[in-house]
Motif scaffolding. Sequence first.
Motif, short mmCIF file in Angstrom:
data_model
loop_
_atom_site.label_atom_id
_atom_site.label_comp_id
_atom_site.label_asym_id
_atom_site.label_seq_id
_atom_site.Cartn_x
_atom_site.Cartn_y
_atom_site.Cartn_z
N GLU A 1 30.80 -10.80 27.42
CA GLU A 1 31.82 -11.20 28.45
C GLU A 1 30.58 -12.27 29.20
O GLU A 1 31.08 -13.10 29.03
N SER B 1 51.44 -12.74 31.79
CA SER B 1 50.82 -12.41 32.75
C SER B 1 49.40 -11.95 32.96
O SER B 1 49.69 -10.97 32.48
N GLY B 2 48.21 -12.30 33.74
CA GLY B 2 47.46 -11.60 33.15
C GLY B 2 46.53 -10.95 31.69
O GLY B 2 46.05 -9.99 32.09
N TYR C 1 50.54 -10.38 40.98
CA TYR C 1 49.71 -10.69 39.72
C TYR C 1 50.14 -10.34 38.75
O TYR C 1 49.18 -8.92 38.86
N GLY C 2 49.77 -10.26 37.25
CA GLY C 2 49.10 -9.28 36.75
C GLY C 2 50.74 -8.25 35.83
O GLY C 2 51.40 -8.67 35.89
N GLN C 3 50.57 -7.38 34.92
CA GLN C 3 51.04 -6.68 34.16
C GLN C 3 51.61 -5.14 35.62
O GLN C 3 52.41 -4.76 34.84
N TRP D 1 38.57 -16.59 31.61
CA TRP D 1 40.08 -15.31 31.13
C TRP D 1 40.89 -15.23 31.31
O TRP D 1 41.65 -16.04 30.41
N THR E 1 43.04 -23.81 44.89
CA THR E 1 44.16 -22.88 44.77
C THR E 1 43.61 -21.66 44.13
O THR E 1 43.63 -20.06 44.28
N ALA E 2 42.58 -22.00 42.69
CA ALA E 2 42.42 -20.51 41.64
C ALA E 2 41.43 -20.26 42.35
O ALA E 2 41.33 -18.62 43.03
N SER F 1 48.37 -16.46 52.12
CA SER F 1 49.63 -16.57 51.63
C SER F 1 48.98 -16.41 49.80
O SER F 1 49.73 -15.43 49.12
N LEU F 2 47.89 -17.13 49.09
CA LEU F 2 48.05 -17.36 47.84
C LEU F 2 47.31 -15.59 47.76
O LEU F 2 47.61 -14.82 46.92
N ARG G 1 49.09 -12.79 47.34
CA ARG G 1 50.67 -13.04 46.28
C ARG G 1 49.74 -12.57 45.47
O ARG G 1 49.69 -11.68 44.45
N ASP H 1 33.13 -20.63 37.58
CA ASP H 1 34.31 -21.66 36.93
C ASP H 1 34.05 -22.74 38.84
O ASP H 1 34.82 -23.79 38.38
N ASN I 1 44.36 -30.19 44.79
CA ASN I 1 44.02 -28.87 45.17
C ASN I 1 43.99 -27.73 44.59
O ASN I 1 43.80 -26.51 43.90
N ARG J 1 34.77 -4.64 34.45
CA ARG J 1 35.34 -5.40 34.08
C ARG J 1 35.82 -5.97 35.17
O ARG J 1 36.28 -7.11 34.79
N HIS K 1 43.31 -24.65 34.68
CA HIS K 1 42.31 -25.00 35.56
C HIS K 1 41.28 -25.81 34.81
O HIS K 1 39.72 -26.14 35.67
N VAL L 1 32.80 -14.58 36.03
CA VAL L 1 33.23 -15.31 35.29
C VAL L 1 33.91 -16.38 36.69
O VAL L 1 33.33 -17.34 36.37
N MET L 2 34.68 -16.06 37.38
CA MET L 2 35.56 -16.95 38.14
C MET L 2 34.54 -17.40 39.33
O MET L 2 34.72 -18.78 40.15
N VAL M 1 32.61 -8.07 36.47
CA VAL M 1 33.01 -9.24 35.31
C VAL M 1 33.51 -10.71 35.53
O VAL M 1 33.58 -11.38 35.42
N LYS M 2 34.65 -10.10 36.00
CA LYS M 2 35.61 -10.99 35.88
C LYS M 2 35.45 -12.48 37.35
O LYS M 2 35.50 -12.99 36.78
#
Lengths: 236, 236, 236, 236
Positions: A25, B54-55, A227-229, B34, A129-130, A218-219, A222, A194, B172, A183, B110, A190-191, A186-187
């Motif tokens: 990756e 998601s994700g 987020y995610g499964q 990702w 926001t990311a 707030s972001l 959340r 970015d 943003n 993992r 993004h 990567v982020m 690693v994410k």
Amino acid sequence: MSAFSPEIEVAIARTRDEVSALHAELVRNGLVVWTGGNVSGRVPGADAFVIKPSGVSYDELRPENMIVCDLEGRVIPDTPGSDREPSSDTAAHAYVYRHMEHVGGVVHTHSPYATAWAARGEAIPCVITAMADEFGGEIPVGPFAIIGDDSIGRGIVETLTGHRSRAVLMQNHGPFTIGRNARDAVKAAVMVEDVARTVHLARQGGALLPIPQDAIDSLFDRYQNVYGQAAQGAMP
Amino acid sequence: MSAFSPEIEVAIARTRDEVSALHAELVRNGLVVWTGGNVSGRVPGADAFVIKPSGVSYDELRPENMIVCDLEGRVIPDTPGSDREPSSDTAAHAYVYRHMEHVGGVVHTHSPYATAWAARGEAIPCVITAMADEFGGEIPVGPFAIIGDDSIGRGIVETLTGHRSRAVLMQNHGPFTIGRNARDAVKAAVMVEDVARTVHLARQGGALLPIPQDAIDSLFDRYQNVYGQAAQGAMP
Amino acid sequence: MSAFSPEIEVAIARTRDEVSALHAELVRNGLVVWTGGNVSGRVPGADAFVIKPSGVSYDELRPENMIVCDLEGRVIPDTPGSDREPSSDTAAHAYVYRHMEHVGGVVHTHSPYATAWAARGEAIPCVITAMADEFGGEIPVGPFAIIGDDSIGRGIVETLTGHRSRAVLMQNHGPFTIGRNARDAVKAAVMVEDVARTVHLARQGGALLPIPQDAIDSLFDRYQNVYGQAAQGAMP
Amino acid sequence: MSAFSPEIEVAIARTRDEVSALHAELVRNGLVVWTGGNVSGRVPGADAFVIKPSGVSYDELRPENMIVCDLEGRVIPDTPGSDREPSSDTAAHAYVYRHMEHVGGVVHTHSPYATAWAARGEAIPCVITAMADEFGGEIPVGPFAIIGDDSIGRGIVETLTGHRSRAVLMQNHGPFTIGRNARDAVKAAVMVEDVARTVHLARQGGALLPIPQDAIDSLFDRYQNVYGQAAQGAMP
């Protein structure tokens, strides 16, 4: 003959597979060149982690040449790969595992945009926001530290303890990231590249618009919880 | 047991295939890292659309794990993939489909250059003919909006209604694009990053030359009505 | 039934193969996105050239869907591919073939760095030896011209006639390149983006060092007459 | 019939394989376009080196079309590939091998960031630890020199003799790198572009933080003597 129980042997084998595969990756996301960069993962249930060998080509990385170290960063004898030298950043990884119990993975790269911020000793401001989602605010800078003793590991731990960010830009050096597991670290690697790139590009064009702190909070909340499964949970 | 007619079942299956395959274009064009980014497509003849889970890693996206939602963004029960969570941007996609009947596809990324303009809240000026062709003028900025309610969807719809552009830079945050169908929205996502990059590079080197408004109008008109293998028609 | 002699049919078939395959080089070198960009090649011995169809994905380009046009840019009836529309830049290619007899290939892209110079209407100064080798000096800017009549073709021909450069940056539009054959024009398209990028990066960091004119002349002369496996000859 | 002993024939064959394969690394790392760039390797035990043919596509490079030259840069007759022209930079490579006995490999590219520094005639300052590791300080600039006589080779040798760096930025031209063997010189070519890019990006964002000289010395010493699977030794 192994000093580990059969259960730990299974956990080591799984961590070898995971850490070996995750190095791909780094290449795929353009974070490393030649033999630079390294991923490690803590072995669940054992005082040990798995890390890549030093100076070996990414094409040649295999589960069986990953190296098992104790939490002092010493190669555990009579394990596969123990005839090779581990990554020259092993001491820093070990320091993090010793001092941050919730950390299950560590990654280090010299990815170009993140390292560019590090060469100025400048934190990346949270203007997208990311970045609020993933890091909960700015990405901090750690101290200048020379490789070879505990100073890099100490700089990572001191900077990230109590900080939302899973990434630190070690001054004049490059990013280190931590995660719940390899993992996840690693994410984060990567982020961080970015967002380092996007914020660099944004600022080249003029003044950045800040995101209000309550919106960042707030972001982040959340993303860590929804987020995610499945709720994966922020690191404590 | 399905609540849909056999004709609609066929349309859903086709939309699953299309939406799943189009995610590969986001990767191929360097628009996402990702699990970021998402593509959705309206199901012809039904009050429903297909979106990614998601994700989930891009490598694992398959037609059968795409998720079918109604126009309120609720997962339609007892359909393949309905045991998973849809993209966290699903509410925004749903809002667009409810309020813009002619839209058949929505994409969000993004991508770095487009997001850089968004971090400054700055519209991309129309200084290259490819941009006049594709977007008919500048690419506008939408409001800052927090994820989780209708504010993103409302910002997209309010900005793009009556505008030639199929792309909006949410402040943003990053670009959202719309299209006659999912493929057309993906094309707009690819093109908005391409022009965001070229105009960024151009301005780094000095003053930009404007294109006269009548030339922009003429380029846009020709491209919408003549280009390609059959007149595909601009969005109304 | 074909209006061409068997020899010309063979030449057309070879040009179809060559032009189709060369489009992959545009993708491989990052010069195009989506369906943008086009390559054409003159059919040796005939008043005809082969060009790509309009708005068709690069993945779907095949020798048999390339389109044969006469030197007025009209599709030659009853040839394979003649049921499709040729590239929307066909008139410009045709104009070049009609007015520059020594040209055997034409390429157009919107490659990002070259187009960035075009959006400022600024010629690329010759400050690297690779540029002196390949283009013999600066890369000139052509006029702003609207697609759809002869103005693009005329701008290309007027700018490049008597000029060493095989590339012109059409203002607000992008690069067009010419060559002895289609492959040579593709090489020029690759090289113009490469030098546009390098000189852009160089100038971002400070003042450029000029290359003396006699050194430019000497480099261009050597490259045109000595480089490669056989003296290929500069274009007259 | 060969003028070489069987042992030398084996060494030539190995060097052909190595030099041919290493060209793929130039492509993979984005250092070259079209037919630009070249790698050579000294044949152990012989006054000869292997280099790529001039103007041949990277896709077509094979061990058997590599070219064997003597240390004056003349093609050795009646060897495979000797019917072709060697790289137009052959004289520069030969000069280096004649004057730097410890050098076993030479690489030249026009990689964009390194060439951008060269177009300003500006050395790359050592502000990241990876650069201290690999190059031991700044990457120096060599003189402007015209291809075709000894002036490029002389500029390389004069700049790098007694210098820690294995890379030189030839003014207005691009980087040349040397190494213990061809692979080591390719590594230097990859690393010089990587640091050229990172330091370029860093400086675009503001003032760089210097690394203290004693820290540079310590990093370089460690890397040359400790890093990797066995002490590989710095070049004398």
